[in-house]
Design a protein around this motif. Structure first.
Motif, mmCIF file in Angstrom:
data_model
loop_
_atom_site.group_PDB
_atom_site.id
_atom_site.type_symbol
_atom_site.label_atom_id
_atom_site.label_comp_id
_atom_site.label_asym_id
_atom_site.label_seq_id
_atom_site.Cartn_x
_atom_site.Cartn_y
_atom_site.Cartn_z
ATOM 1 N N ILE A 51 -18.892 -0.545 -2.959
ATOM 2 C CA ILE A 51 -19.622 -1.080 -4.112
ATOM 3 C C ILE A 51 -20.986 -0.404 -4.189
ATOM 4 N N ILE A 52 -21.290 0.191 -5.347
ATOM 5 C CA ILE A 52 -22.601 0.815 -5.542
ATOM 6 C C ILE A 52 -23.280 0.188 -6.754
ATOM 7 N N GLU A 53 -24.602 0.178 -6.708
ATOM 8 C CA GLU A 53 -25.382 -0.326 -7.839
ATOM 9 C C GLU A 53 -25.695 0.823 -8.781
ATOM 10 N N VAL A 54 -25.546 0.583 -10.061
ATOM 11 C CA VAL A 54 -25.714 1.653 -11.043
ATOM 12 C C VAL A 54 -26.514 1.150 -12.234
ATOM 13 N N SER A 55 -27.079 2.137 -12.968
ATOM 14 C CA SER A 55 -27.675 1.866 -14.271
ATOM 15 C C SER A 55 -26.730 2.452 -15.316
ATOM 16 N N LEU A 56 -26.274 1.626 -16.242
ATOM 17 C CA LEU A 56 -25.213 2.022 -17.160
ATOM 18 C C LEU A 56 -25.719 2.009 -18.599
ATOM 19 N N THR A 57 -25.410 3.103 -19.329
ATOM 20 C CA THR A 57 -25.635 3.150 -20.775
ATOM 21 C C THR A 57 -24.297 3.422 -21.440
ATOM 22 N N MET A 58 -23.921 2.571 -22.410
ATOM 23 C CA MET A 58 -22.649 2.722 -23.121
ATOM 24 C C MET A 58 -22.941 2.921 -24.606
ATOM 25 N N SER A 59 -22.267 3.905 -25.203
ATOM 26 C CA SER A 59 -22.476 4.164 -26.637
ATOM 27 C C SER A 59 -21.164 4.597 -27.271
ATOM 28 N N PRO A 60 -21.021 4.378 -28.579
ATOM 29 C CA PRO A 60 -19.772 4.741 -29.254
ATOM 30 C C PRO A 60 -19.673 6.253 -29.501
ATOM 31 N N ILE A 61 -18.455 6.772 -29.492
ATOM 32 C CA ILE A 61 -18.165 8.161 -29.870
ATOM 33 C C ILE A 61 -17.474 8.123 -31.227
ATOM 34 N N ARG B 26 -15.772 11.624 -39.555
ATOM 35 C CA ARG B 26 -15.801 10.664 -40.664
ATOM 36 C C ARG B 26 -16.605 9.405 -40.302
ATOM 37 N N GLY B 27 -17.242 9.447 -39.158
ATOM 38 C CA GLY B 27 -18.060 8.308 -38.752
ATOM 39 C C GLY B 27 -17.278 7.169 -38.131
ATOM 40 N N GLU B 28 -16.033 7.400 -37.804
ATOM 41 C CA GLU B 28 -15.203 6.358 -37.212
ATOM 42 C C GLU B 28 -15.352 6.386 -35.694
ATOM 43 N N ILE B 29 -15.416 5.193 -35.093
ATOM 44 C CA ILE B 29 -15.532 5.092 -33.640
ATOM 45 C C ILE B 29 -14.162 5.352 -33.028
ATOM 46 N N VAL B 30 -14.115 6.351 -32.171
ATOM 47 C CA VAL B 30 -12.833 6.734 -31.556
ATOM 48 C C VAL B 30 -12.874 6.656 -30.040
ATOM 49 N N GLY B 31 -14.009 6.308 -29.478
ATOM 50 C CA GLY B 31 -14.093 6.243 -28.028
ATOM 51 C C GLY B 31 -15.425 5.689 -27.581
ATOM 52 N N VAL B 32 -15.602 5.636 -26.246
ATOM 53 C CA VAL B 32 -16.827 5.116 -25.648
ATOM 54 C C VAL B 32 -17.295 6.084 -24.563
ATOM 55 N N SER B 33 -18.584 6.392 -24.594
ATOM 56 C CA SER B 33 -19.163 7.226 -23.532
ATOM 57 C C SER B 33 -20.015 6.367 -22.624
ATOM 58 N N ARG B 34 -19.991 6.710 -21.325
ATOM 59 C CA ARG B 34 -20.786 5.997 -20.331
ATOM 60 C C ARG B 34 -21.639 7.004 -19.563
ATOM 61 N N ILE B 35 -22.926 6.715 -19.497
ATOM 62 C CA ILE B 35 -23.823 7.514 -18.660
ATOM 63 C C ILE B 35 -24.217 6.616 -17.498
#
Length: 868
Positions: free
Chosen positions: A261-271, A275-284
């Motif tokens: 188990i590791i502690e992380v800082s997560l940012t999630m944003s739509p891909i 046409r501006g449609e959300i087709v996925g999710v990116s995680r940093i």
């Protein structure tokens, strides 16, 4: 607690997207639970009609009603929650017989969509009760929640249809792969892309370095770095991103290929596609394990001393043992406190020579751990704020971990680490329970593989121990952790012992109070001025008042309804003499005879400061004694009557026979007049003799069911002309007609006797015959039966108080003529019918006879019918 759980379950329905019919069935169940109601029904509007869509404890045949009719129509028209009592409900056609009801309108965007109708407020002491203003306020909350549940269900249907359409777009995602590939590989942090099904589509070098998986191991597979206990939270985050929301700098935990188990800082944003449609999710993702460790260590070093001082002060602010222990364990498990995952408090039980688990704080699973930590992270409450809340909060914790700990009992004769911690007053830090000496019971019950035990020492005596572990974070327990825990334990041990002693004293007081209130005799304490200072539950039940309506009142005003103490009252004698007194009192206002024992109370200087009074209801005992005396009288009377009948009947027959013969033979008018007098007097003697024999030697009576109104009409027709002789007005009041199982002629005899007596005692007055259902019953009544009451009341001369107790005695009479058997025979007839007869009278004001008779319940029928 039950209401809180029902409301919680109701709100949880907002998270369920099932078939709307199932949702509504759950909804009406939880609404009835929270409202503490017998039954309920949900109706929704369609084409101007209300259709039944869900029920609880109701099988209604009114499946379709007009939306502007009945209770529901009234509430929909007014647009607000409304409660109804029994009288208001009588004019409506209802789904079930109802004592009370509350109707809740359902609205969606200011438009009526249906109603929730809840029947019969349950009351554990009195059966059905009425809904309150508080129920209306809860109902208004229901209206919003229920409408929202229905809206959510309809939205769910809509989303299902949209999901089908979205599948068609999946083929277009492939064109984004090359773009995502270059983006992901350019960062040193872990950058991961997934499609809308959470399948990995991109995995950079940073991700390989942080999590240990190669690109080939994860592409095309579900994301594997989310711990099991975070899957639900991950779904929530995923849904938010799918709604075009970017989540930044979320501090959470993830799991590596090696299950670390590791502690992380997560940012999630739509891909999005072109046409501006959300087709996925990116995680940093950035590994902040070391950073968080350094931060915690630094914070801990700077705040340890301050925390110990503050916490010691906070936990010493209460003497309530449960609250104190909860505060201590909260300090041990909170991140801002000592930061352990779980903590269990054990206390020494000297009587059983054992160490018992008394309280625990901490999650019982990874999922619960994540929920707790996420909630605390969102709320961002400080340790000081939490302790302040705990110091004022009233609750009973019943977590799974706490139930486990309370089942743990360890003999102090064992030689395990936790027992040695008590005996040797030293700390134990078990780093590996499989390799070191450990506590088998704790390992088996709590499933811990590494833990620490710190003794609680007060006044150089070990009173218990604190057990801690880090089961879910797997973080090792360091010497620094142990030192902080020991310093804290040393500060709070004295507070625990003090609270423990206080708890024992408080518990003893509660037990005494319970014993005091469980005594069936009436107990009350008064001061030297006859003012009531304390009473038990039986006393309150007897007088029918609440405690605040009794305390501070004069006992003679409350019990005897007088403005001064009774002369014969033992309480008064005890106050005057300072000596314990015992005596019997007949309390008209308490419906019974009581044996009252009054004992004086003196202060340390010997001054009388009050009395303790114990009143025992001996009505049944008194009645039993009177019955025995009456039976003895009847036995003697029966023997005498048999002799009288034998000695008198034959001479009477001879006198009567010869008198009739002489009446035929004698022609002299004056002689015939004398003979007629002899004949009439003989008949009167025979009638008296028959009454005596009938009373002392009763015969079984045949019974049949008939309506009481029929009997009353017959009696009224019979006595109507007699009443006019004394210029008396007769008033008949029959509130209900009841069915009786009895002997028509015998009960007719009773009514004729009571009305005749009333007529003889009244001149130019009013005689009232009233029939109604009996609300308050005499103590002799059978609690399993329903009774109606026949009241015969006059405005005549009344009965002297000294004679009231004797009027039912055989041969007692105040009339110049009569045998004194009329009321005695009437009483026996009433009792043969399972009834009770009572009398109330006041000289020169009138007399009221009350006859209580059981209501006969016809098989398959009602026990009472509408009367005239």
């Amino acid at each position: 607690m039950k209401e809180r759980q029902a409301l919680f379950e109701l709100i949880k329905l907002l998270e369920v997207y099932e078939d709307i019919e199932i949702l509504l069935e759950r909804l009406i169940y939880y609404v009835c639970q929270l409202m503490n109601a017998q039954a309920g029904i949900v109706r929704l509007i369609r084409n101007g009609y209300l259709y039944v869509t869900a029920t609880y404890n109701i099988n209604s045949d009114k499946t379709v009603i007009k939306s502007d009719e009945g209770v529901c129509g009234k509430v929909l028209n007014e647009g607000k929650v409304k409660k109804f009592n029994k009288s208001e409900l009588e004019k409506y056609e209802l789904d079930i017989p109802a004592y009370s009801a509350i109707c809740i309108p359902l609205k969606m965007q200011q438009e009526n969509i249906g109603t929730i109708l809840v029947y019969n407020k349950l009351d554990s002491e009195e059966g059905f009760g009425e809904f309150t203003q508080e129920d209306i306020e809860v109902g208004e909350l229901f209206s919003a929640i229920a409408s929202l549940i229905i809206l959510k269900s309809l939205k769910f249907r809509e989303l299902k249809e949209r999901e089908i359409q979205n599948i068609k777009v999946m083929a277009q995602i492939e064109e984004l792969k090359s773009y995502l590939e270059s983006l992901i590989q350019s960062s040193a942090d872990a950058i991961i892309a997934t499609d809308l099904n959470n399948i990995v589509t991109a995995w950079n070098k940073g991700a390989e370095n942080i999590f240990g998986y190669t690109k080939e191991e994860v592409i095309g597979k579900p994301l594997a770095v989310i711990p099991d206990f975070l899957h639900e939270m991950e779904k929530i985050y995923f849904e938010r991103v799918k709604q075009d929301e970017t989540l930044k700098d979320i501090e959470t935990v993830m799991i590596t290929k090696e299950n670390k188990i590791i502690e992380v800082s997560l940012t999630m944003s739509p891909i999005k596609n072109s046409r501006g449609e959300i087709v996925g999710v990116s995680r940093i993702i950035r590994d902040i394990t070391e950073k968080k460790k350094l931060e915690r260590d630094l914070i801990r070093r700077n705040e340890e001393l301050t925390k110990i001082l503050f916490i010691s002060s906070a936990v010493r602010s209460t003497l309530e043992l449960n609250k104190l222990l909860r505060m201590i364990l909260t300090v041990i498990t909170m991140g801002e406190g000592l930061g352990f995952n779980r903590a269990v408090l054990f206390l020494v039980d000297e009587e059983s020579n054992t160490l018992r688990g008394v309280m625990a704080v901490g999650p019982s699973s990874y999922e619960e751990a994540w929920h707790i930590w996420s909630s605390m992270s969102r709320e961002k409450k400080t340790l000081f704020e939490v302790l302040d809340e705990l110091s004022t909060k009233e609750f009973e914790e019943d977590s799974f971990l706490e139930r486990l700990c309370k089942n743990i009992s360890i003999s102090l004769n064992d030689n395990t680490p936790i027992v040695r911690a008590i005996k040797e007053k030293k700390v134990f830090n078990i780093r590996d329970a499989h390799k070191e000496e450990a506590d088998p019971v704790i390992i088996q019950q709590l499933g811990s593989i590494a833990y620490a035990v710190v003794p609680l020492i007060s006044k150089d005596k070990a009173i218990g121990a604190v057990w801690v572990d880090n089961l879910y974070t797997r973080k090792p327990i360091t010497e620094q952790d142990i030192n902080f825990l020991k310093g804290f334990a040393d500060q709070v041990a004295g507070a625990i012992e003090n609270a423990w002693i206080f708890d024992k004293v408080e518990q003893a007081e509660k037990e005494l109070e319970m014993i005091f209130n469980s005594i069936t005799d009436l107990i009350y304490y008064t001061d030297e001025t006859y003012t009531i200072k304390k009473v038990n539950r039986s006393f309150l039940d007897a007088v029918g008042l609440k405690e605040n309506e009794v305390i501070g009142k004069k006992c003679f005003k409350l019990i005897h309804k007088t403005n001064y103490p009774l002369e014969e009252c033992p309480h008064r004698k005890a106050m005057e003499t300072g000596i314990s007194q015992v005596g019997e009192l007949e309390e008209n206002y308490l419906d019974g005879v009581y044996l009252l024992s009054s004992s004086p109370i003196f202060d340390k200087n010997g001054n009388l400061i009050g009395t303790i009074n114990v009143a025992k209801n001996i009505t049944e005992l008194r009645n039993l004694k009177e019955r025995i005396i009456s039976m003895e009288k009847m036995a003697a009377l029966g023997e005498m009557a048999a002799k009288v009948a034998h000695e008198i009947r034959n001479p009477l027959l001879a006198i009567g026979g010869f008198a009739k013969r002489l009446n035929k033979e004698l022609k002299d008018g004056k002689s015939q007049e004398y003979i007629k007098i002899i004949i009439e007097e003989v008949k009167r003697l025979e009638r008296i003799l028959n009454e005596i024999l009938s009373f002392v030697k009763p015969y079984p009576i045949a019974k049949e069911s008939f309506e009481i109104k029929q009997l009353v009409d017959d009696v009224v027709n019979f006595v109507e002309s007699t009443l006019k002789d004394n210029n008396n007005e007769f008033k008949l009041m029959i509130n209900n007609n009841f069915t009786v199982l009895g002997n028509y002629d015998k009960l007719k005899e009773v009514l004729l006797n009571l009305i005749s007596n009333a007529n003889e005692a009244t001149k130019d007055g009013l005689i009232t015959l009233k029939i109604q259902k009996a609300d308050k019953l005499p103590v002799e009544a059978d609690a399993d039966k329903e009774y109606f009451i026949i009241e015969v009341e006059d405005t005549g001369c009344g009965i002297e108080k000294a004679n009231l107790k004797r009027i039912f005695d055989p041969f007692f009479t105040t009339k110049t003529t009569g045998t004194g058997l009329g009321l005695a025979i009437s009483k026996r007839i009433v009792e043969e019918h399972g009834g009770i007869i009572k009398v109330e009278s006041e000289v020169n004001k009138g007399t009221k006879f009350k006859v209580y008779l059981p209501i006969h319940k016809e098989q398959g029928g009602d026990n009472e019918n509408s009367g005239s």
